[in-house]
Design a protein around this motif. Structure first.
Motif, mmCIF file in Angstrom:
data_model
loop_
_atom_site.group_PDB
_atom_site.id
_atom_site.type_symbol
_atom_site.label_atom_id
_atom_site.label_comp_id
_atom_site.label_asym_id
_atom_site.label_seq_id
_atom_site.Cartn_x
_atom_site.Cartn_y
_atom_site.Cartn_z
ATOM 1 N N ASP A 115 0.248 -1.767 -11.570
ATOM 2 C CA ASP A 115 0.053 -0.040 -11.368
ATOM 3 C C ASP A 115 1.303 1.383 -11.457
ATOM 4 O OD1 ASP A 115 -1.737 -1.649 -8.395
ATOM 5 O OD2 ASP A 115 -2.784 -0.495 -10.469
ATOM 6 N N PHE A 145 -8.733 1.830 -4.339
ATOM 7 C CA PHE A 145 -8.012 3.534 -4.747
ATOM 8 C C PHE A 145 -8.817 3.760 -4.028
ATOM 9 C CE2 PHE A 145 -4.564 2.749 -8.246
ATOM 10 C CZ PHE A 145 -3.909 2.310 -7.528
ATOM 11 N N SER A 201 1.097 -1.299 -0.065
ATOM 12 C CA SER A 201 0.246 0.110 -0.126
ATOM 13 C C SER A 201 0.871 1.419 0.127
ATOM 14 C CB SER A 201 -0.722 0.222 0.996
ATOM 15 O OG SER A 201 -2.005 -1.000 0.953
ATOM 16 N N LEU A 240 -4.354 9.866 -2.003
ATOM 17 C CA LEU A 240 -5.036 9.322 -2.801
ATOM 18 C C LEU A 240 -4.672 7.594 -1.902
ATOM 19 C CD1 LEU A 240 -6.282 7.573 -5.121
ATOM 20 C CD2 LEU A 240 -3.854 7.850 -6.543
ATOM 21 N N THR A 293 -14.726 8.037 -9.254
ATOM 22 C CA THR A 293 -13.642 6.757 -9.517
ATOM 23 C C THR A 293 -13.739 6.230 -10.937
ATOM 24 O OG1 THR A 293 -14.176 4.924 -8.749
ATOM 25 C CG2 THR A 293 -13.300 5.862 -7.147
ATOM 26 N N MET A 352 -3.834 4.120 -1.795
ATOM 27 C CA MET A 352 -3.704 2.838 -2.912
ATOM 28 C C MET A 352 -3.382 1.670 -1.972
ATOM 29 S SD MET A 352 -1.716 4.776 -5.911
ATOM 30 C CE MET A 352 -0.556 4.549 -4.782
ATOM 31 N N ARG A 365 0.081 5.457 0.355
ATOM 32 C CA ARG A 365 -1.104 7.035 0.688
ATOM 33 C C ARG A 365 0.024 8.573 0.000
ATOM 34 N NH1 ARG A 365 -3.722 10.027 5.216
ATOM 35 N NH2 ARG A 365 -1.507 10.881 5.571
ATOM 36 N N TYR A 378 2.406 9.520 -11.026
ATOM 37 C CA TYR A 378 1.314 9.949 -10.845
ATOM 38 C C TYR A 378 0.552 11.129 -10.405
ATOM 39 C CZ TYR A 378 -0.887 5.183 -9.552
ATOM 40 O OH TYR A 378 -1.164 3.307 -10.042
ATOM 41 N N ALA A 417 -9.392 2.330 -10.692
ATOM 42 C CA ALA A 417 -8.595 1.935 -9.597
ATOM 43 C C ALA A 417 -9.353 1.311 -8.707
ATOM 44 C CB ALA A 417 -10.142 3.791 -9.203
#
Length: 124
Positions: free
Chosen positions: A90, A68, A17, A81, A59, A83, A19, A94, A64
């Motif tokens: 992915d 997300f 993950s 965001l 979204t 994730m 963020r 971004y 997503a």
């Protein structure tokens, strides 16, 4: 003029993950719809999600899925965001972008202010 700066990208293993944060300066984000986009090498920029000033969000299901989550903190002038369950595909740069007013459209051409991007790499 509004300026946006993304942060939080990095190298993460599959399933991990991250963020991402999008912090605004010079002007408040409070009256803007903010979106996250991404662009992988050799591919077009694609929309992920957007969030209006009052917190309504939309979204793009393809990009997503349900992994997300977009959120915002107007007091901190920041949009996030989250994730989760990241996949190899992915991997991309971004970007966050802003447009005045409230709209749930994810059309890239509607967003006039862009950050410089943050790299996310999913690799084992």
């Amino acid at each position: 003029q509004l300026q946006l700066v993304e942060s939080g990208g990095g190298l993460v293993p599959p399933g991990g993950s991250l963020r991402l944060s999008c912090v605004a300066s010079r002007e408040s984000l409070g009256d803007s719809t903010v979106a996250w986009f991404r662009q992988a090498p050799g591919k077009e920029r694609e929309a992920i999600a957007c969030i209006t000033p009052t917190g309504a969000s939309a979204t793009d299901v393809d990009s997503a899925e349900d992994r997300f989550i977009i959120s915002r903190n107007n007091a901190e002038n920041t949009v996030y965001l989250q994730m989760n369950r990241l996949k190899f595909e992915d991997t991309a740069v971004y970007y966050c972008a802003a447009r005045p007013g409230s709209s749930l459209s994810l059309a890239v051409e509607k967003f006039g202010v862009w950050g410089q991007g943050t790299q996310v790499t999913v690799s084992s």
